[in-house]
Write an enzyme that holds these catalytic residues in place. Structure first.
Site, PDB file in Angstrom:
ATOM      1  N   GLY A  53      46.613 -53.858  31.050  1.00 27.40           N
ATOM      2  CA  GLY A  53      47.048 -54.926  30.154  1.00 27.40           C
ATOM      3  C   GLY A  53      45.960 -55.736  29.500  1.00 27.40           C
ATOM      4  O   GLY A  53      46.173 -56.907  29.189  1.00 27.40           O
ATOM      5  N   GLU A  83      48.960 -46.555  35.490  1.00 27.57           N
ATOM      6  CA  GLU A  83      49.021 -45.097  35.575  1.00 27.57           C
ATOM      7  C   GLU A  83      47.851 -44.527  36.378  1.00 27.57           C
ATOM      8  O   GLU A  83      47.487 -43.357  36.233  1.00 27.57           O
ATOM      9  CB  GLU A  83      49.046 -44.471  34.168  1.00 27.57           C
ATOM     10  CG  GLU A  83      50.173 -44.925  33.293  1.00 27.57           C
ATOM     11  CD  GLU A  83      51.563 -44.530  33.793  1.00 27.57           C
ATOM     12  OE1 GLU A  83      51.664 -43.939  34.881  1.00 27.57           O
ATOM     13  OE2 GLU A  83      52.544 -44.832  33.090  1.00 27.57           O
TER      14      GLU A  83
END
Length: 221
Positions: A53, A83
């Protein structure tokens, strides 16, 4: 290699992740903070990965996170990409790869929603990908199930479409991994273009096998 040399090497790899993140963003392969990039740490059972982010254009080498292949964070002050497991499983199980790039590029993401392989309709696909590009089974973003699905789909190839999500590519270094996802995006774009004029005709399995065998002897330096 001394400790200082090792630290310098890791920092250089971290900077490469930063640089390719900006390149990926400028190419339109992701928007905002989407996508993620990882690189194997030479001589270690560990890899570096982009943080979760954070805007690519604001990243520095200090923001890159190091994780071992047991999934433990062993370096860096940021939270790693959600991920992380997808990268970890690919790098852990595919020693020939040292870098992984996951994008949300427009045409690959669109094709991934079809939940089917991208067939070999261009010669370059079997030259670079070795055949049709698989699509992984669907799983939610950031889950271990998604990581396992992608790793399974990627066995025997260097790129995979991630169902309803985007794509991922790997290579011996970041330049090769980036080139693979870049080519996949162009192939998906060409497929959709061909579909506007008719049904693309695919290359036969025999021609694929013969071309791979031939080019392995003649192509490159």
């Amino acid at each position: 290699m001394t400790a200082n040399e090792k630290n310098a090497q890791v920092r250089e790899l971290a900077q490469q992740i930063v640089d390719y993140g900006v390149k990926m963003l400028k190419a339109g392969f992701v928007t905002g903070t989407g996508g993620n990039i990882s690189v194997r740490v030479p001589g270690e059972d560990a890899y570096l990965i982009s943080p979760s982010g954070m805007p690519y254009e604001a990243l520095t080498a200090d923001d890159i996170v190091m994780i071992n292949f047991d999934g433990e964070i062993i370096g860096g002050k940021r939270k790693p990409s959600v991920e992380q497991n997808m990268h970890r499983l690919i790098l852990k199980n595919r020693p020939e790869f040292n870098a992984v790039i996951h994008t949300h590029s427009c045409y690959a993401a669109a094709y991934s929603s079809l939940h089917r392989p991208l067939p070999v309709f261009l010669d370059v696909m079997h030259c670079v990908f070795g055949g049709a590009v698989p699509c992984s089974e669907y799983a939610r973003i950031g889950t271990l199930e998604l990581a396992q699905n992608v790793e399974k789909a990627m066995r025997g190839t260097n790129v995979v479409l991630i169902a309803n999500h985007g794509c991922i590519g790997a290579g011996k270094d970041l330049a090769e991994a980036y080139g693979n996802v870049e080519l996949l995006e162009e192939c998906c774009k060409s497929y959709f273009a061909a579909c506007t004029a008719g049904v693309p005709l695919c290359i036969s399995d025999d021609d694929i096998r013969e071309s791979i065998a031939d080019l392995s002897k003649r192509y490159g330096q």
